[in-house]
Design an enzyme around this catalytic site. Structure first.
Site, short mmCIF file in Angstrom:
data_model
loop_
_atom_site.label_atom_id
_atom_site.label_comp_id
_atom_site.label_asym_id
_atom_site.label_seq_id
_atom_site.Cartn_x
_atom_site.Cartn_y
_atom_site.Cartn_z
N ARG A 1 1.88 -40.49 60.57
CA ARG A 1 2.91 -39.59 61.10
C ARG A 1 3.86 -39.07 60.02
O ARG A 1 4.36 -37.95 60.11
CB ARG A 1 3.70 -40.30 62.21
N LYS B 1 -9.70 -44.34 84.41
CA LYS B 1 -9.49 -43.98 85.82
C LYS B 1 -9.54 -42.49 86.11
O LYS B 1 -9.04 -41.69 85.32
CB LYS B 1 -8.12 -44.50 86.26
N GLY C 1 -4.22 -39.67 75.46
CA GLY C 1 -4.54 -41.06 75.78
C GLY C 1 -5.16 -41.81 74.62
O GLY C 1 -4.69 -41.72 73.48
N GLY D 1 0.63 -38.19 75.48
CA GLY D 1 1.17 -37.68 76.74
C GLY D 1 1.38 -36.17 76.71
O GLY D 1 1.09 -35.47 77.68
P1 AMP Z 1 -7.69 -43.64 78.96
O1 AMP Z 1 -6.40 -44.15 78.39
O2 AMP Z 1 -7.59 -43.14 80.36
O3 AMP Z 1 -8.38 -42.69 78.03
O4 AMP Z 1 -8.63 -44.95 79.13
C1 AMP Z 1 -9.11 -45.64 78.04
C2 AMP Z 1 -9.59 -46.98 78.46
O5 AMP Z 1 -10.71 -46.83 79.33
C3 AMP Z 1 -10.07 -47.81 77.30
O6 AMP Z 1 -9.21 -48.90 77.15
C4 AMP Z 1 -11.47 -48.24 77.71
O7 AMP Z 1 -11.74 -49.60 77.44
C5 AMP Z 1 -11.48 -48.00 79.20
N1 AMP Z 1 -12.86 -47.81 79.72
C6 AMP Z 1 -13.78 -46.94 79.29
N2 AMP Z 1 -14.95 -47.11 79.96
C7 AMP Z 1 -14.75 -48.10 80.84
C8 AMP Z 1 -15.59 -48.74 81.82
N3 AMP Z 1 -16.86 -48.36 81.98
N4 AMP Z 1 -15.06 -49.74 82.53
C9 AMP Z 1 -13.78 -50.14 82.35
N5 AMP Z 1 -12.93 -49.56 81.46
C10 AMP Z 1 -13.41 -48.56 80.70
#
Ligand code: AMP
Length: 396
Positions: free
Chosen positions: A35, A197, A353, A376
């Site tokens: 950064r 999610k 993310g 974010g």
């Molecule tokens: P995000 O912050 O929404 O991009 O989510 C990232 C997180 O999703 C990471 O910590 C991954 O470990 C998790 N993730 C990715 N694929 C899976 C999966 N098949 N089951 C559970 N968690 C997952």
């Protein structure tokens, strides 16, 4: 878009909002310079013109004044990166600061103390913002990571500068890169959405359906779609209350002629751990007691083909549990596919993310066209929102 290149800073004092929210170890040493290095082009431009620089930033989430979160810890690193001496003042407003700003000479840098030692910062307090504005002649906003917050130093302060405000080169590059993906893109356009999610990405998906030709869905959110489509997902992560929404998204995509690509096969595990037993199964046929934690080889080939037929690629979210080596292969394979497509002329943007962490971990940061600096802020932009920190510079 007004940027620092539209100004000559000779004999001017530029007050620059940077994002120096850097990681520190237990000895308060900076462990990642990214950064600070990212702010260098903007600072150099002002100093090169013959101006002086006042830097303001937050660090962490202190509740009131707390030496643990002092920006004093990073002074030496800023000096090292910039190659000039950096003065520090123990406050960001008030008499001491006014004096330090007054004494600052051409070519010099002054770093102010953590803005968040004042609750007025996050509250967007007017009087605090006005006092901050007295610390410079021209306001330069270069902190994309906080541009989605209507805080004093990121948004409110801008109104005290009338026309004397602009984007720094880092923030300008963020805006240009996103624009290149969402508005001025070369078709076909692909968005890859992974992560845990569906619920955290619904607004993003809905907004980008109008912008893309292809959508790859991976990561944990896959299973909400697969279950909604009637598949067996075993113990995989799933948001049952979002299944209807998932079907609506697929229907909308069809109406907008967006091709949606879901994984075909997955690496299923009997435990959420590196040492779990694993087996390769079809995505719609995961046995009870097993959970899909990464995409399988057939999916990797499918995604590679899609990635390499697109000229614009947006990647948000890992395809599997990339933090565990056993389930990182799908994410790495996707990184390699995007690397190849980028070498062949595609524009690739990674952001939002956890994607940036994944890209850095596997060494893809220099292989894609642009890695966004704001998690974010990037997500909110992809959701179609106008960020207050950007709006504040654009409006007079
Ligand atoms: P995000 O912050 O929404 O991009 O989510 C990232 C997180 O999703 C990471 O910590 C991954 O470990 C998790 N993730 C990715 N694929 C899976 C999966 N098949 N089951 C559970 N968690 C997952």
């Amino acid at each position: 878009m007004i940027t620092i290149n539209d100004f000559n800073f000779k004999n001017k004092k530029a007050i620059i909002r940077v994002d120096f929210n850097v990681p520190l170890n237990e000895n308060f040493e900076v462990t990642d310079l990214t950064r600070i290095e990212a702010a260098k082009p903007t600072i150099s431009k002002v100093l090169g013109d013959g101006g002086s620089v006042i830097l303001m930033s937050h660090l962490g989430r202190p509740k009131g004044v707390d030496p643990k979160f002092s920006l004093r810890h990073i002074v030496d690193k800023v000096a090292e990166v910039m190659g000039v001496q950096v003065h520090f003042v123990e406050d960001c407003i008030g008499e001491k600061v006014t004096r330090a700003v007054h004494n600052l000479k051409r070519g010099e840098i002054l770093l102010l103390e953590n803005l968040r030692f004042y609750s007025e910062e996050t509250a967007g307090d007017e009087s605090f913002s006005e006092q901050l504005s007295n610390n410079g002649d021209i306001f330069v906003h270069d902190a994309f990571g906080t541009a989605h917050r209507a805080h004093a130093s990121t948004t409110i302060v801008a109104k005290y500068f009338s026309e004397n405000k602009c984007f720094g080169s880092l923030l300008a590059k963020e805006i240009e890169s996103i624009d290149k993906v969402l508005n001025n893109s070369e078709k076909p356009v692909l968005a890859i959405l992974g992560g845990a999610k569906v619920s955290s990405k619904i607004t993003v998906i809905e907004n980008i359906l109008d912008k893309v030709d292809h959508l790859i869905i991976g990561g944990g959110m896959t299973f909400t779609f697969i279950k909604a489509l009637g598949g067996s997902i075993g113990d995989s992560i799933c948001e049952d209350d979002k299944m209807e929404m998932a079907l609506e998204i697929l229907e909308k995509a069809k109406n907008k002629q967006v091709q949606v690509h879901l994984p075909i096969d997955v690496i299923a595990a009997d435990d959420f751990s590196n040492d779990a037993n694993t087996k390769l199964v079809e995505v719609s046929n995961i046995p009870i007691g097993w959970q899909g934690l990464d995409v399988g080889p057939k999916s990797q080939i499918l995604f590679d083909r899609v990635v390499n037929q697109c000229n614009t690629i947006l990647w948000n979210g890992p395809l599997g549990v990339f933090e565990l080596e056993t389930f990182s292969k799908g994410t790495i394979a996707l990184g390699n596919s995007i690397d190849k497509a980028t070498q062949n002329g595609a524009f690739s943007l990674v952001g939002g993310g956890d994607s940036v962490a994944a890209v850095k971990k596997f060494g893809f940061a220099n292989k894609v066209s642009y890695v966004s600096t704001g998690g974010g802020a990037m997500l909110e932009t992809l959701e179609g929102k106008t960020l207050p920190g950007i709006e504040a510079i654009l409006s007079l």
